[in-house]
Scaffold this active site. Sequence first.
Site, PDB file in Angstrom:
ATOM      1  N   HIS A   1      25.694 110.813 -37.954  1.00 31.88           N
ATOM      2  CA  HIS A   1      27.014 110.808 -37.317  1.00 31.88           C
ATOM      3  C   HIS A   1      26.875 110.734 -35.795  1.00 31.88           C
ATOM      4  O   HIS A   1      26.850 111.752 -35.110  1.00 31.88           O
ATOM      5  CB  HIS A   1      27.791 112.076 -37.700  1.00 31.88           C
ATOM      6  CG  HIS A   1      28.288 112.076 -39.096  1.00 31.88           C
ATOM      7  ND1 HIS A   1      29.575 111.707 -39.436  1.00 31.88           N
ATOM      8  CD2 HIS A   1      27.657 112.371 -40.263  1.00 31.88           C
ATOM      9  CE1 HIS A   1      29.723 111.788 -40.742  1.00 31.88           C
ATOM     10  NE2 HIS A   1      28.582 112.189 -41.270  1.00 31.88           N
TER      11      HIS A   1
ATOM     12  N   CYS B   1      27.792 106.962 -42.074  1.00 32.37           N
ATOM     13  CA  CYS B   1      27.665 107.799 -43.266  1.00 32.37           C
ATOM     14  C   CYS B   1      28.273 107.086 -44.481  1.00 32.37           C
ATOM     15  O   CYS B   1      27.700 106.131 -44.985  1.00 32.37           O
ATOM     16  CB  CYS B   1      28.282 109.177 -43.022  1.00 32.37           C
ATOM     17  SG  CYS B   1      27.691 110.433 -44.184  1.00 32.37           S
TER      18      CYS B   1
ATOM     19  N   GLU C   1      29.112 109.832 -33.718  1.00 31.04           N
ATOM     20  CA  GLU C   1      30.354 110.202 -33.025  1.00 31.04           C
ATOM     21  C   GLU C   1      30.352 111.664 -32.594  1.00 31.04           C
ATOM     22  O   GLU C   1      31.108 112.054 -31.693  1.00 31.04           O
ATOM     23  CB  GLU C   1      31.562 109.916 -33.929  1.00 31.04           C
ATOM     24  CG  GLU C   1      31.893 110.969 -34.973  1.00 31.04           C
ATOM     25  CD  GLU C   1      30.979 110.975 -36.177  1.00 31.04           C
ATOM     26  OE1 GLU C   1      31.153 111.858 -37.056  1.00 31.04           O
ATOM     27  OE2 GLU C   1      30.097 110.106 -36.269  1.00 31.04           O
TER      28      GLU C   1
END
Length: 256
Positions: free
Chosen positions: A222, A114, A224
Amino acid sequence: MSANKPLVWLPACHRNLDLSDPGGYTVLADRYAAAVCELGLQPVLFPMAGAGDVPELLPLVDGVLLTGSPSNVEATHFGASALETDLLDPRRDRLTMALVRAAVGTGTPLFGVCRGLQEMNVALGGSLYQQVHAEPEHLDHREPQDVDLEAQFAERHEVILAPGSAFADWAGGTRARVNSLHGQGIKRLGTGMVAEALAPDGLVEGVRVATAQAFAYGVQWHPEWRHNHIPFYRRTLQAFADACREHCRQRLGPCR
């Protein structure tokens, strides 16, 4: 001889969380550090590091993960003026502009998420849309407001992945669905950057740094978030972890 655990530098953000303390706070969202740990790596912070410290600190680590953040890359770094509504983090900007170039130049594995993707692009000479949603040809890529995190991080749109790219390999095809939580976005690609993932409106959402000596990728989404439940995200992060382990072996010998 015990094996070493690869170290991953996560540059922190800086906030004035306590108005009575002008010194501010160094902060990092736990989900990034948790993902690094779950990959078998060790996250490290250098809270007061600046651009001048990069040559001394970068040789101590095996990878750099540039995290997302509520703040924007300051527009002066790509020849524009900051908007009044921008939340800025000049300390982080100064560090990451130098850190990206050093990681690419030294062959240290680099992964941007990001804001991290945007930092990579600007550090390598590219520019950003300051408000993607204000551009007539683009979608609104911001997360919905007033909903819980599960809804904010839900898969929101498709990305089209370059055939034969690492992204297509991680996704198991040339299309995948991703989350979307950003206001800025890539306008002009930086030097050596190759667009390998595009949103339906043509916005660049995944890049490879072709001039890098080691793993150097960035994504606008994202991975993660719930990476243990989404194969595309998991494989992307695992590729970064594998690159960090290889760097660790070259630097120290046996690594976990």
